[in-house]
Design a protein around this motif. Structure first.
Motif, PDB file in Angstrom:
ATOM      1  N   UNK A   3    -104.843  -1.597  51.447  1.00 10.73           N
ATOM      2  CA  UNK A   3    -103.477  -1.384  51.913  1.00 10.73           C
ATOM      3  C   UNK A   3    -102.476  -1.455  50.780  1.00 10.73           C
ATOM      4  N   UNK A   4    -101.213  -1.466  51.145  1.00 11.23           N
ATOM      5  CA  UNK A   4    -100.150  -1.499  50.149  1.00 11.23           C
ATOM      6  C   UNK A   4    -100.194  -2.818  49.385  1.00 11.23           C
ATOM      7  N   UNK A   5    -100.172  -2.716  48.072  1.00 11.20           N
ATOM      8  CA  UNK A   5    -100.296  -3.896  47.236  1.00 11.20           C
ATOM      9  C   UNK A   5     -98.926  -4.528  46.962  1.00 11.20           C
ATOM     10  N   UNK A   6     -98.929  -5.850  46.844  1.00  9.47           N
ATOM     11  CA  UNK A   6     -97.708  -6.558  46.489  1.00  9.47           C
ATOM     12  C   UNK A   6     -97.389  -6.340  45.014  1.00  9.47           C
ATOM     13  N   UNK A   7     -96.114  -6.339  44.709  1.00 13.76           N
ATOM     14  CA  UNK A   7     -95.711  -6.176  43.316  1.00 13.76           C
ATOM     15  C   UNK A   7     -96.144  -7.407  42.532  1.00 13.76           C
ATOM     16  N   UNK A   8     -96.676  -7.175  41.338  1.00 16.37           N
ATOM     17  CA  UNK A   8     -97.127  -8.254  40.486  1.00 16.37           C
ATOM     18  C   UNK A   8     -96.074  -8.571  39.423  1.00 16.37           C
ATOM     19  N   UNK A   9     -96.232  -9.736  38.794  1.00  8.89           N
ATOM     20  CA  UNK A   9     -95.271 -10.190  37.790  1.00  8.89           C
ATOM     21  C   UNK A   9     -95.149  -9.186  36.649  1.00  8.89           C
ATOM     22  N   UNK A  10     -96.276  -8.687  36.163  1.00 12.02           N
ATOM     23  CA  UNK A  10     -96.231  -7.791  35.011  1.00 12.02           C
ATOM     24  C   UNK A  10     -95.803  -6.373  35.381  1.00 12.02           C
ATOM     25  N   UNK A  11     -95.707  -6.065  36.684  1.00  9.37           N
ATOM     26  CA  UNK A  11     -95.186  -4.756  37.082  1.00  9.37           C
ATOM     27  C   UNK A  11     -93.736  -4.596  36.642  1.00  9.37           C
ATOM     28  N   UNK A  12     -92.971  -5.691  36.689  1.00  3.06           N
ATOM     29  CA  UNK A  12     -91.583  -5.651  36.212  1.00  3.06           C
ATOM     30  C   UNK A  12     -91.516  -5.295  34.738  1.00  3.06           C
ATOM     31  N   UNK A  13     -92.396  -5.895  33.935  1.00  4.93           N
ATOM     32  CA  UNK A  13     -92.412  -5.625  32.494  1.00  4.93           C
ATOM     33  C   UNK A  13     -92.696  -4.148  32.242  1.00  4.93           C
ATOM     34  N   UNK A  14     -93.651  -3.607  32.960  1.00  3.98           N
ATOM     35  CA  UNK A  14     -94.009  -2.196  32.788  1.00  3.98           C
ATOM     36  C   UNK A  14     -92.863  -1.281  33.204  1.00  3.98           C
ATOM     37  N   UNK A  15     -92.211  -1.605  34.325  1.00  7.70           N
ATOM     38  CA  UNK A  15     -91.120  -0.770  34.822  1.00  7.70           C
ATOM     39  C   UNK A  15     -89.919  -0.805  33.882  1.00  7.70           C
ATOM     40  N   UNK A  16     -89.557  -1.985  33.399  1.00  9.42           N
ATOM     41  CA  UNK A  16     -88.366  -2.137  32.577  1.00  9.42           C
ATOM     42  C   UNK A  16     -88.523  -1.530  31.184  1.00  9.42           C
ATOM     43  N   UNK A  17     -89.735  -1.641  30.609  1.00 11.85           N
ATOM     44  CA  UNK A  17     -89.942  -1.126  29.260  1.00 11.85           C
ATOM     45  C   UNK A  17     -90.376   0.330  29.250  1.00 11.85           C
ATOM     46  N   UNK A  18     -90.985   0.775  30.351  1.00 10.46           N
ATOM     47  CA  UNK A  18     -91.474   2.145  30.400  1.00 10.46           C
ATOM     48  C   UNK A  18     -92.814   2.329  29.721  1.00 10.46           C
ATOM     49  N   UNK A  19     -93.478   1.228  29.343  1.00 10.19           N
ATOM     50  CA  UNK A  19     -94.773   1.293  28.671  1.00 10.19           C
ATOM     51  C   UNK A  19     -95.879   0.788  29.590  1.00 10.19           C
ATOM     52  N   UNK A  20     -97.097   1.315  29.373  1.00  7.87           N
ATOM     53  CA  UNK A  20     -98.249   0.719  30.015  1.00  7.87           C
ATOM     54  C   UNK A  20     -98.497  -0.650  29.381  1.00  7.87           C
ATOM     55  N   UNK A  21     -99.148  -1.539  30.113  1.00  8.80           N
ATOM     56  CA  UNK A  21     -99.283  -2.919  29.658  1.00  8.80           C
ATOM     57  C   UNK A  21    -100.005  -3.033  28.327  1.00  8.80           C
ATOM     58  N   UNK A  22    -100.986  -2.172  28.076  1.00 11.23           N
ATOM     59  CA  UNK A  22    -101.695  -2.269  26.792  1.00 11.23           C
ATOM     60  C   UNK A  22    -100.757  -1.956  25.631  1.00 11.23           C
ATOM     61  N   UNK A  23     -99.815  -1.014  25.840  1.00 12.05           N
ATOM     62  CA  UNK A  23     -98.839  -0.718  24.799  1.00 12.05           C
ATOM     63  C   UNK A  23     -97.787  -1.811  24.701  1.00 12.05           C
ATOM     64  N   UNK A  24     -97.443  -2.397  25.855  1.00 12.45           N
ATOM     65  CA  UNK A  24     -96.459  -3.484  25.860  1.00 12.45           C
ATOM     66  C   UNK A  24     -96.969  -4.684  25.069  1.00 12.45           C
ATOM     67  N   UNK A  25     -98.241  -5.027  25.256  1.00  8.75           N
ATOM     68  CA  UNK A  25     -98.821  -6.153  24.522  1.00  8.75           C
ATOM     69  C   UNK A  25     -98.808  -5.900  23.023  1.00  8.75           C
ATOM     70  N   UNK A  26     -99.126  -4.688  22.642  1.00 10.75           N
ATOM     71  CA  UNK A  26     -99.146  -4.359  21.217  1.00 10.75           C
ATOM     72  C   UNK A  26     -97.754  -4.458  20.620  1.00 10.75           C
ATOM     73  N   UNK A  27     -96.750  -3.949  21.322  1.00  6.39           N
ATOM     74  CA  UNK A  27     -95.378  -4.009  20.825  1.00  6.39           C
ATOM     75  C   UNK A  27     -94.859  -5.450  20.798  1.00  6.39           C
ATOM     76  N   UNK A  28     -95.249  -6.253  21.792  1.00  8.60           N
ATOM     77  CA  UNK A  28     -94.765  -7.634  21.860  1.00  8.60           C
ATOM     78  C   UNK A  28     -95.300  -8.481  20.721  1.00  8.60           C
ATOM     79  N   UNK A  29     -96.414  -8.073  20.127  1.00 11.53           N
ATOM     80  CA  UNK A  29     -96.971  -8.825  19.009  1.00 11.53           C
ATOM     81  C   UNK A  29     -96.103  -8.721  17.763  1.00 11.53           C
TER      82      UNK A  29
END
Length: 298
Positions: free
Chosen positions: A237-263
């Motif tokens: 069914x419909x999934x609940x929004x997760x904590x890291x979904x906000x990070x992905x939405x706000x930055x416009x990056x997939x999480x693997x790219x977000x982690x690399x940039x955050x380093x």
């Protein structure tokens, strides 16, 4: 806890790292994969406490299950059956399987209560508007922002945050809803008093993004929980929004790219500032982006 957990084997793990409990001073949160495991953990903790002349408070100890199946096993401490709840408060925040919405609504209620208690200050004509705003931020808004880094934001929550902020400013300025004063006019008066500033929602987003960057550079349990994976799959069914979904939405990056940039600290600062600038333009709010990173570890 060391003695109690010496022979305990927990089944809860993230990326292969066993997580049996979370503790801060005398506040302990035990984790177990099933009821039998939890009963064993409580029994061992109770026994270890007795060896040191201490005892677990059955009245303050609660059990919460994150499962659709009803709980059947009774878990006791000192002969008393532990109460089962759907939510509890840990380190000042409400923990529930409904996500962060109950905690945010509780924060809004606490903030509103603090705002009402300070009515004599808001009605005092001898105090300047700028001084009242500084008092509002330090005595009222700080209550709302407690642990906001852990929140999950959606459209409904963001609307509630904006509404609460406007309610605070209207009370401070002595504006009644009968005056038919628009939010734009309220914002204009606040800007005239203190100049350009970040609104409350922007501050929440900024703190969450900063904490994400700070945690990425750490090597503790927080990083394991934030970046790790657990066994099993998500429910149908419909999934609940997760904590890291906000990070992905706000930055416009997939999480693997977000982690690399955050380093890269400097690159992550630029990402956060760009997100805040975009956020202000989209929402139509005027604000001053402040490059204040002291104490954030970014």
């Amino acid at each position: 806890m060391t003695d109690a957990l010496e022979d305990h084997r927990g089944t809860v793990s993230i990326s292969g790292r066993p997580i049996i409990n979370l503790r801060f001073a005398d506040d302990i949160d035990g984790l177990a994969g099933n009821e039998c495991e939890l009963a064993s953990l409580v029994e061992q903790l109770d026994k270890a406490s007795s060896n040191f002349g201490m005892e677990i408070s059955a009245e303050k100890t609660k059990i919460m299950a994150n499962s659709k199946e009803p709980s059947k096993k009774e878990i006791k401490v000192n002969g008393q059956i532990l109460e089962r709840v759907t939510k509890f408060k840990y380190l000042g925040s409400i923990i529930t399987d409904e996500g962060s919405k109950p905690e945010i609504l509780s924060r809004i209620a606490q903030t509103t209560a603090a705002l009402i208690k300070l009515k004599p200050i808001w009605n005092n004509k001898n105090i300047s508007i700028s001084s009242k705003i500084r008092l509002l931020r330090s005595l009222v808004m700080s209550i709302f922002l407690y642990a906001c880094e852990s929140w999950i934001l959606n459209a409904d929550i963001e609307r509630r945050i904006r509404a609460m902020e406007m309610r605070c400013y209207r009370r401070l300025l002595g504006i009644s809803y009968k005056d038919h004063t628009t939010n734009e006019e309220v914002s204009r008066r606040i800007i005239n008093a203190i100049g350009l500033h970040d609104d409350l929602l922007t501050i929440v987003r900024q703190r969450k993004l900063k904490w994400y960057g700070h945690t990425t550079h750490s090597s503790g349990l927080a990083k394991t929980i934030m970046q790790g994976t657990v066994n099993g799959g998500r429910r149908r069914g419909r999934q609940k929004k997760r904590w890291d979904d906000n990070i992905r939405e706000w930055t416009g990056f997939e999480l693997r790219n977000t982690l690399r940039r955050a380093e890269d600290r400097e690159e992550w600062k630029a990402v956060v500032l760009r997100d805040l600038a975009t956020h202000l333009v989209v929402d139509g709010h005027r604000g001053a982006l402040k490059n204040d990173w002291a104490g954030t570890g970014i």
